[in-house]
Design a protein around this motif. Structure first.
Motif, mmCIF file in Angstrom:
data_model
loop_
_atom_site.group_PDB
_atom_site.id
_atom_site.type_symbol
_atom_site.label_atom_id
_atom_site.label_comp_id
_atom_site.label_asym_id
_atom_site.label_seq_id
_atom_site.Cartn_x
_atom_site.Cartn_y
_atom_site.Cartn_z
ATOM 1 N N MET A 1 0.849 -1.167 0.000
ATOM 2 C CA MET A 1 0.000 0.000 0.000
ATOM 3 C C MET A 1 0.898 1.235 0.000
ATOM 4 N N LYS A 2 0.603 2.154 -0.870
ATOM 5 C CA LYS A 2 1.353 3.391 -0.944
ATOM 6 C C LYS A 2 0.998 4.295 0.229
ATOM 7 N N THR A 3 1.983 4.993 0.747
ATOM 8 C CA THR A 3 1.767 5.900 1.866
ATOM 9 C C THR A 3 0.791 7.008 1.481
ATOM 10 N N THR A 4 0.882 7.496 0.263
ATOM 11 C CA THR A 4 -0.024 8.565 -0.179
ATOM 12 C C THR A 4 -1.479 8.100 -0.149
ATOM 13 N N PHE A 5 -1.715 6.826 -0.489
ATOM 14 C CA PHE A 5 -3.067 6.282 -0.437
ATOM 15 C C PHE A 5 -3.558 6.231 1.000
ATOM 16 N N ALA A 6 -2.707 5.764 1.908
ATOM 17 C CA ALA A 6 -3.083 5.693 3.318
ATOM 18 C C ALA A 6 -3.424 7.075 3.856
ATOM 19 N N ILE A 7 -2.630 8.062 3.507
ATOM 20 C CA ILE A 7 -2.892 9.437 3.947
ATOM 21 C C ILE A 7 -4.225 9.920 3.400
ATOM 22 N N SER A 8 -4.503 9.602 2.136
ATOM 23 C CA SER A 8 -5.764 10.058 1.529
ATOM 24 C C SER A 8 -6.983 9.451 2.215
ATOM 25 N N LEU A 9 -6.834 8.262 2.781
ATOM 26 C CA LEU A 9 -7.949 7.634 3.483
ATOM 27 C C LEU A 9 -8.339 8.385 4.752
ATOM 28 N N PHE A 10 -7.373 9.095 5.330
ATOM 29 C CA PHE A 10 -7.616 9.796 6.594
ATOM 30 C C PHE A 10 -7.661 11.311 6.438
ATOM 31 N N GLY A 11 -7.233 11.803 5.288
ATOM 32 C CA GLY A 11 -7.307 13.239 5.025
ATOM 33 C C GLY A 11 -6.024 14.004 5.242
ATOM 34 N N SER A 12 -5.171 13.534 6.126
ATOM 35 C CA SER A 12 -3.891 14.209 6.362
ATOM 36 C C SER A 12 -2.947 13.262 7.089
ATOM 37 N N VAL A 13 -1.681 13.625 7.081
ATOM 38 C CA VAL A 13 -0.684 12.829 7.794
ATOM 39 C C VAL A 13 -0.992 12.839 9.285
ATOM 40 N N ALA A 14 -1.391 14.013 9.800
ATOM 41 C CA ALA A 14 -1.690 14.125 11.230
ATOM 42 C C ALA A 14 -2.858 13.229 11.629
ATOM 43 N N GLU A 15 -3.899 13.176 10.804
ATOM 44 C CA GLU A 15 -5.061 12.334 11.105
ATOM 45 C C GLU A 15 -4.709 10.848 11.029
ATOM 46 N N LEU A 16 -3.898 10.489 10.045
ATOM 47 C CA LEU A 16 -3.453 9.098 9.927
ATOM 48 C C LEU A 16 -2.646 8.697 11.160
ATOM 49 N N ALA A 17 -1.700 9.546 11.531
ATOM 50 C CA ALA A 17 -0.867 9.262 12.701
ATOM 51 C C ALA A 17 -1.722 9.139 13.962
ATOM 52 N N ALA A 18 -2.664 10.041 14.126
ATOM 53 C CA ALA A 18 -3.529 10.005 15.312
ATOM 54 C C ALA A 18 -4.352 8.719 15.351
ATOM 55 N N ALA A 19 -4.875 8.315 14.206
ATOM 56 C CA ALA A 19 -5.694 7.101 14.146
ATOM 57 C C ALA A 19 -4.881 5.864 14.527
ATOM 58 N N GLU B 1 6.134 3.220 0.902
ATOM 59 C CA GLU B 1 5.280 2.072 1.224
ATOM 60 C C GLU B 1 4.956 2.015 2.717
ATOM 61 N N VAL B 2 3.694 1.742 3.012
ATOM 62 C CA VAL B 2 3.261 1.556 4.394
ATOM 63 C C VAL B 2 3.767 0.188 4.872
ATOM 64 N N PRO B 3 4.371 0.118 6.067
ATOM 65 C CA PRO B 3 4.799 -1.192 6.587
ATOM 66 C C PRO B 3 3.613 -2.162 6.672
ATOM 67 N N LYS B 4 3.882 -3.439 6.461
ATOM 68 C CA LYS B 4 2.829 -4.458 6.393
ATOM 69 C C LYS B 4 1.904 -4.453 7.611
ATOM 70 N N LEU B 5 2.460 -4.402 8.813
ATOM 71 C CA LEU B 5 1.605 -4.430 10.000
ATOM 72 C C LEU B 5 0.702 -3.209 10.076
ATOM 73 N N ARG B 6 1.210 -2.070 9.651
ATOM 74 C CA ARG B 6 0.380 -0.857 9.634
ATOM 75 C C ARG B 6 -0.718 -0.961 8.571
ATOM 76 N N GLN B 7 -0.420 -1.649 7.473
ATOM 77 C CA GLN B 7 -1.441 -1.849 6.439
ATOM 78 C C GLN B 7 -2.646 -2.576 7.010
ATOM 79 N N TYR B 8 -2.396 -3.592 7.819
ATOM 80 C CA TYR B 8 -3.495 -4.333 8.437
ATOM 81 C C TYR B 8 -4.320 -3.437 9.350
ATOM 82 N N GLU B 9 -3.629 -2.582 10.108
ATOM 83 C CA GLU B 9 -4.343 -1.652 10.983
ATOM 84 C C GLU B 9 -5.209 -0.685 10.177
#
Length: 109
Positions: free
Chosen positions: A1-19, A33-41
């Protein structure tokens, strides 16, 4: 999973980190790339994004089974031939690897 995709799911880097309960700096350390364990989360926190993708795959499989979508082997063969002609010449340092990969692709046809 691309990091940019993960960020887009939450709206911002800060929101992703908080979640995820981590710092913004930790997210930046991931690189592309998002680490595998974080992808599952992330999948657990935003399952709707992945359900839509699964539905799309299911729809494509159904269309293929009904004969509505087809794979043109001849066209694919020409594509592999073009890659072989241009890429192997452009990157001689990878030519053995590319030649092997292309041979496997052609054999699969």
């Amino acid at each position: 999973m691309k990091t940019t995709f993960a960020i887009s799911l939450f709206g911002s880097v800060a929101e992703l980190a908080a979640a995820l309960g981590i710092t913004v700096q930790a997210v930046y350390l991931w690189g592309d790339e998002v680490p595998k364990l974080r992808q599952y989360e992330i999948r657990e926190l935003r399952p709707e994004a992945f359900i839509k993708a699964r539905d799309l795959v299911d729809d494509l499989i159904e269309l293929a089974e009904e004969g509505e979508v087809y794979f043109d082997k001849t066209r694919y063969q020409y594509s592999l031939d073009d890659i072989e002609k241009s890429a192997v010449k452009a990157h001689p340092e990878f030519s053995a690897f590319m030649a092997t990969t292309l041979a496997m692709g052609k054999a699969a046809l």
